[in-house]
Motif scaffolding. Sequence first.
Motif, PDB file in Angstrom:
ATOM      1  N   HIS A 159       0.889  -1.040   0.338  1.00  0.00           N
ATOM      2  CA  HIS A 159      -0.270   0.070   0.176  1.00  0.00           C
ATOM      3  C   HIS A 159       0.669   1.471  -0.271  1.00  0.00           C
ATOM      4  CE1 HIS A 159      -2.745   2.989   1.332  1.00  0.00           C
ATOM      5  NE2 HIS A 159      -2.052   3.339   2.304  1.00  0.00           N
ATOM      6  N   HIS A 161       1.143   4.761   1.316  1.00  0.00           N
ATOM      7  CA  HIS A 161       0.238   5.245   2.154  1.00  0.00           C
ATOM      8  C   HIS A 161       0.979   6.555   2.011  1.00  0.00           C
ATOM      9  CE1 HIS A 161      -1.232   5.524   6.653  1.00  0.00           C
ATOM     10  NE2 HIS A 161      -0.748   7.325   5.887  1.00  0.00           N
ATOM     11  N   TRP A 199       5.420   6.589   2.760  1.00  0.00           N
ATOM     12  CA  TRP A 199       5.497   4.993   2.583  1.00  0.00           C
ATOM     13  C   TRP A 199       5.150   4.377   2.112  1.00  0.00           C
ATOM     14  CZ3 TRP A 199       4.440   2.235   7.223  1.00  0.00           C
ATOM     15  CH2 TRP A 199       3.214   3.237   8.516  1.00  0.00           C
ATOM     16  N   HIS A 201       4.364   0.027   2.725  1.00  0.00           N
ATOM     17  CA  HIS A 201       3.525  -0.751   3.102  1.00  0.00           C
ATOM     18  C   HIS A 201       3.211  -2.331   2.978  1.00  0.00           C
ATOM     19  CE1 HIS A 201       0.082   0.450   5.672  1.00  0.00           C
ATOM     20  NE2 HIS A 201       0.071   1.755   5.423  1.00  0.00           N
ATOM     21  N   HIS A 203      -0.128  -4.214   3.358  1.00  0.00           N
ATOM     22  CA  HIS A 203      -1.199  -3.869   3.839  1.00  0.00           C
ATOM     23  C   HIS A 203      -2.611  -5.882   3.973  1.00  0.00           C
ATOM     24  CE1 HIS A 203      -4.757  -1.269   5.555  1.00  0.00           C
ATOM     25  NE2 HIS A 203      -3.810  -0.443   5.507  1.00  0.00           N
ATOM     26  N   HIS A 429      -6.690   7.492   9.083  1.00  0.00           N
ATOM     27  CA  HIS A 429      -5.992   7.629   7.870  1.00  0.00           C
ATOM     28  C   HIS A 429      -7.054   6.941   6.913  1.00  0.00           C
ATOM     29  CE1 HIS A 429      -3.344   6.642   4.194  1.00  0.00           C
ATOM     30  NE2 HIS A 429      -3.380   5.622   4.837  1.00  0.00           N
ATOM     31  N   HIS A 431      -7.766   6.345   2.853  1.00  0.00           N
ATOM     32  CA  HIS A 431      -6.731   6.495   1.573  1.00  0.00           C
ATOM     33  C   HIS A 431      -7.512   6.583   0.119  1.00  0.00           C
ATOM     34  CE1 HIS A 431      -5.666   1.622   2.583  1.00  0.00           C
ATOM     35  NE2 HIS A 431      -5.645   3.014   3.405  1.00  0.00           N
ATOM     36  N   MET A 476     -10.053   2.360   1.980  1.00  0.00           N
ATOM     37  CA  MET A 476     -10.583   2.260   3.656  1.00  0.00           C
ATOM     38  C   MET A 476     -10.856   3.609   4.389  1.00  0.00           C
ATOM     39  SD  MET A 476      -8.181  -1.003   4.648  1.00  0.00           S
ATOM     40  CE  MET A 476      -9.052  -1.224   5.739  1.00  0.00           C
ATOM     41  N   HIS A 478      -9.875   4.392   8.103  1.00  0.00           N
ATOM     42  CA  HIS A 478      -9.353   3.327   9.346  1.00  0.00           C
ATOM     43  C   HIS A 478      -8.447   3.884   9.891  1.00  0.00           C
ATOM     44  CE1 HIS A 478      -5.677   1.574   8.396  1.00  0.00           C
ATOM     45  NE2 HIS A 478      -6.281   1.470   6.980  1.00  0.00           N
ATOM     46  N   HIS A 480      -4.851   3.942  12.182  1.00  0.00           N
ATOM     47  CA  HIS A 480      -3.265   3.722  11.350  1.00  0.00           C
ATOM     48  C   HIS A 480      -2.435   3.623  12.368  1.00  0.00           C
ATOM     49  CE1 HIS A 480      -0.164   3.368   9.102  1.00  0.00           C
ATOM     50  NE2 HIS A 480      -1.465   2.833   7.842  1.00  0.00           N
TER      51      HIS A 480
HETATM   52 CU1  C2O Z   1      -0.733   3.428   5.995  1.00  0.00          CU
HETATM   53 CU2  C2O Z   1      -4.284   1.894   4.974  1.00  0.00          CU
HETATM   54  O1  C2O Z   1      -2.645   2.495   5.337  1.00  0.00           O
END
Ligand code: C2O
Length: 513
Positions: A159, A161, A199, A201, A203, A429, A431, A476, A478, A480
Motif C-alpha cells: 500500500h 501510504h 511510505w 507497507h 496491507h 487515515h 486512503h 479504507m 481506518h 492507523h
Molecule cells: Cu498506511 Cu490502510 O494504511
Amino acid sequence: MTASSSRRRPTAGVSSGRPVLKVVLPILATIAIVAPLAWLWQASRVPGSYSVMDMGYLDYGGGAMHDPAGGGPGGHMQGHVHHSEPSRLITDLVVDTARPADVRVDLVARQQTLTVGGRSVSGFTVNGTSPGPEIRATQGDLIEVHLRNDSVADGVTLHWHGVDVPNAMDGVAGVTQDAVPIGGEFTYRFVATQAGSFWYHSHQVSNPQVAGGLLGSLVVTPKSGIAQQVDVSAIAHTYGGLRTINGKAEDLRVPVHPGERVRVRVINTDNGPMTIWTNGSYRLLAVDGTDVHQPTAVTGRSVTLTAGARADLEAQVPGDGTAVRIQLSKATAVVIGPQGADVPPPQPDHDLDLLTYGSPTPLGFDPAQATRRFDYLVGRRPGFVKGRPGMWWSINGHLFPNVPMYVVREGDIVVMHIENRSGEVHPMHLHGHHVVVLARNGVAASGSPWWVDSLNVLAKESYDVAFVANNPGIWMDHCHNLKHAAQGMVAHLMYEGFDTPYRIAGPADNQPE
Ligand code: C2O
Ligand code: CU
C-alpha cells in the motif's frame, strides 16, 4: 393433577414446587443472559468469505441516494448496493497501460529474522533489509513496482501510504487485489502526481507485517528540485520494543557542512504518535506530503507526528561548527553537521499547533458547498468482534463489521466530522485522498491549509475535515494504530457505481488488517 393437589395442599404444593423453581429459574436466567449474547456473538461473526461491498450499512451523508434498495443504518452485513446502472469494476482504475514507466523497482518480500541493535527479532524484509529500499522519483514520473513474495507465509501486498494512487493500485488485500502468496507477483503502476514524503507497507495482515518491518519510504521531489543542499529520510520504527531510525537503534548522523540547509523527512511507521524536537530552530516545510504555505521559523515547540504521518523539517547547520540535533524520541535522534550535539535537548512543553501555523491560501474548493456530510464518531462499547467478547471500538455506535460504508459520487465535496469519545488517541487515515482540516474542537483553522492523510485525534477531540471526491474506487478509512484496525476500527469510503471482484478472506485468505 398437580394443580388440584396443590390447591388442596397449598403448603405441600409450595414445598414440592421449590426444587423445580430452583432448577427452572437459573435456567431461565441463564437463557435470558446467554440468548442475547449468543445472538450478538453470532451476529459479530464474519462470513468465511465476503465482499467489502456487503460490509456494514450505507451512509449517504445526506447526499443523493441513487440506490433505492440500499440498506438503512442498523442492519448487519446488509450494505448491498443494487445499482440501477451496471457498475464498473475497480480493477479498471489503473494508469494508462501503454505509458512506459519512468522509475522501475523490483521488490522482494521475505519473512525472516532481523538483527536490530544486536538483538534478533522476527520480522520481514524488502530486498533483504528493513526498512526496504527507498523509492525516489520526480514529480510526474510513472512509478512501476514489481513485487514478488519470496517467503511471507500469510501473503503480502504493498500500500502506498499517502499517495493518491488509482484504486486498483491501492494494495488492500481483499478490496483492491488478492494477497500475493509465496511465489506470487504483482505489479503496481501509478503516477507520482504529488511531490512529497510517503511510505509503502504491506496491507495484508498489516498489524504484524508492518510492525515486523515490511515497509519502506517513497520520496517524490519536485521537477525544480528542492531548496535544501541535503535531503535525508528518517524512518522511525520500533522493532520488538527497540526504537530505530532507518532500521538502526542509534542516532542517524548526517555529515553536513556548516551553513548548509537540510531537509529531514521523518516518517512515523509505528502504531502510536511520536514527538519531534530540536536543539535549534527549524521550519516545518511539509506535512503528509503537502507543503505548508509560508512556514515560519519555530523554536521551543515540538511537532507531533501521528502513526503513518510524515513531517519534512528544514534545519540549518550553524556556522560555528556545532550540529543540529533532531530528537525523534528520547532514545533516537538525527544529528546533522559536524561532530557534537551528543546530548538530547530538553523536550519543549508545547507542540507546534498546525491549526495556526503558516499562512492561509485558497483550498481550491469550497467546503461550505459540501454535498455530503458524514460523522465518524469513535467510541467504545462491550460486544463481540469476530466472535470474541470485549470492549471494542465503535464507529457511529456500531461494532465491526456493522460499520458505515460512506457513499459518495465523483465530484462531491465531502465534509466529515471526526469525534473521539473512546478515551484513547487514534491516527485516522483515509486512503486515496488528502483531507484538509477545517476545525478542531469547533475552532476554525487559520494557518496554512492543513492537508493530511493521517490525523492525530486525541481523546475528547473533534475535527472537521473536508475533501473533494476526485479519486473513484473503494477506499479504507481506518485507524492507523494497526492493532485498533485489527480490532475492527475500519470503515470504507465508496464511490457509487463501482464494485470489486475481490473478497475478504476467500480463497486468497485476504486479511487487510
Ligand atoms: Cu498506511 Cu490502510 O494504511
Ligand atoms: Cu485507533
